[in-house]
Design an enzyme around this catalytic site. Sequence first.
Site: not given
Length: 431
Positions: A56, A149-150
Amino acid sequence: MGYRRALNDHPDLHSLCRDCLHLWAGAPGDGRCPRCGSPRLAIHDELPSLSLAHIDCDSFYATVEKRDDPSLRDKPVIIGGGHRGVVSAACYVARVYGVRSAMPMYKALDLCPDAVVIRPNMEKYAAVGQEIRKLMRAVTPLVEPLSIDEAFLDLAGTERLHGTPPAQTLAGLIRRIENRIGVSASVGLSYNKFLAKVASDLEKPRGFAIIGQKEAQTFLADKPVNMIWGVGKALEKKLNQNGFQVIGDLLREDEHSLIKRYGVMGRRLYRFARGQDSRKVEPESETKSISVEYTFDTDIDSFEILAAELSKMCDKLSARMQKKGYGARTVTLKLKDRDFHLITRSKTLPDPTQRAEIFFNIGLDLLKPEINGTAYRLMGIGGSELVEASEADPPSLANPDSLRKAHLDKTITEIREKLGPSALVKGFPPQ
């Protein structure tokens, strides 16, 4: 967390330096890497055998903006939609003041009046996210993105490919993300998805947390029930009322009684409380919908103004459909009023489409009944039930001009991509 346990109690510990990637059996004598002296170590007795990770990025949007403007490095930065919008992201400096994601912007600025506010640049963030995903896929094909973003990564079996155990490979990946792309990320390493996701939140920013199989139930026992994925505020309240305050409380119930009381969710409560999660990492799940939405600086109750905003959104939606190679069969309008009440209205088309004019006409039909004096702070338009672009906007005997109009939309999109969004402004006939 596993590697916070007393080192002397665990003779089988393994240590990994996250800076020079040195891996050795045993614990560091002085808490530092014997090779480079770094204190950034991952220490755990199951470290060589764990292979399922959740990565993350740390305050991703704000970190990208700080990367692109070094003058912002030590300043509180809030990513959001103006004074009347909400916080999309806040850097860790701003979080010290109490600013959090999804907080109304006016409240965030009350808490942190000196913050630098930047409007989200989703295209830039998506491009950076794709760069990171490319680095992830270089270490394993089993990458399951959860958002821009993860992602989950399954590195089982990659030892032969890379010559290093998964933990060491992950540390190298995080180092490459920081050095090549300029953003930091936190890692959760465990034996299943649930615990990997939990672990990635434990030491942000730039964390590397490990939850092993031996300590899982002990670790979870005193954690609040809302740590279980899928337990929102309503279910948390119900669980608390029924005497389940922490995850360990669920251990006194059998699976059948939890299912009887909470339905399908009861099975997850039973298994996750015991550190069990059989879900596999599913690479790049299929896109389900594509949408555009905007939070206005002031609430709007005017049909004419909302229609004008809708027109711009439909142009963007059409361009995104074309870029991603999809058409949509169902169109959905989203409205949020000043009290944050959400309204969604949908209509399914006889044929899927990519065309801005069709999105606009359908969106306008869905909007008209909602014009009743209510002022809206947010509006969005989206398409779902996606099909390949080749199936969208088929020629019609009833509308022989449809093919020409579809081609016109594509041409307009191409011109705007080259010359900018204001290069061509398209009008729609009055409704």
